[in-house]
Scaffold this motif. Sequence first.
Motif, PDB file in Angstrom:
ATOM      1  N   UNK A   1      41.830  40.527  38.219  1.00  0.00           N
ATOM      2  CA  UNK A   1      41.315  39.184  38.098  1.00  0.00           C
ATOM      3  C   UNK A   1      42.085  38.057  39.122  1.00  0.00           C
ATOM      4  N   UNK A   2      43.210  38.364  39.097  1.00  0.00           N
ATOM      5  CA  UNK A   2      43.650  37.496  40.075  1.00  0.00           C
ATOM      6  C   UNK A   2      43.503  37.550  41.490  1.00  0.00           C
ATOM      7  N   UNK A   3      43.413  38.989  41.866  1.00  0.00           N
ATOM      8  CA  UNK A   3      42.952  39.173  43.349  1.00  0.00           C
ATOM      9  C   UNK A   3      41.695  38.582  43.531  1.00  0.00           C
ATOM     10  N   UNK A   4      40.842  38.915  42.637  1.00  0.00           N
ATOM     11  CA  UNK A   4      39.408  38.240  42.672  1.00  0.00           C
ATOM     12  C   UNK A   4      39.353  36.837  42.801  1.00  0.00           C
ATOM     13  N   UNK A   5      40.171  36.231  41.974  1.00  0.00           N
ATOM     14  CA  UNK A   5      40.194  34.658  42.239  1.00  0.00           C
ATOM     15  C   UNK A   5      40.748  34.185  43.329  1.00  0.00           C
ATOM     16  N   UNK A   6      41.955  34.846  43.976  1.00  0.00           N
ATOM     17  CA  UNK A   6      42.408  34.541  45.071  1.00  0.00           C
ATOM     18  C   UNK A   6      41.614  34.739  46.228  1.00  0.00           C
ATOM     19  N   UNK A   7      40.758  35.857  46.312  1.00  0.00           N
ATOM     20  CA  UNK A   7      39.937  35.998  47.162  1.00  0.00           C
ATOM     21  C   UNK A   7      38.654  34.859  47.371  1.00  0.00           C
ATOM     22  N   UNK A   8      38.328  34.349  46.364  1.00  0.00           N
ATOM     23  CA  UNK A   8      37.366  33.399  46.136  1.00  0.00           C
ATOM     24  C   UNK A   8      38.099  31.671  46.664  1.00  0.00           C
TER      25      UNK A   8
END
Length: 91
Positions: A25-32
């Motif tokens: 979830x952190x990775x997805x948020x960081x990509x956004x």
Amino acid sequence: MLKAITVLFKSFKEGSRLVSKGSQEVSITMEKFDKVLDIKIEERERKLQEARKKHEEYERNAAKEEGFKTVEEWRQHMDKITKELNSEIFK
């Protein structure tokens, strides 16, 4: 004892799963965030280019209006005026 170890391993497995899920979830948020920042950077770079073009156009027009052959001559003239003003102001 065996039951306690089994419960402990199940807890570790569940904890590991939760940490992994959180990490994803952190990775997805960081990509956004990364995409948003890239868009903002591109917008700012575009605005900077537009500002530079406008400034260059201003310099060309000012040099032409004041009778200078080149923008560089006009810049040198403006630098000279600025230095003279500064020397008068900061005596």
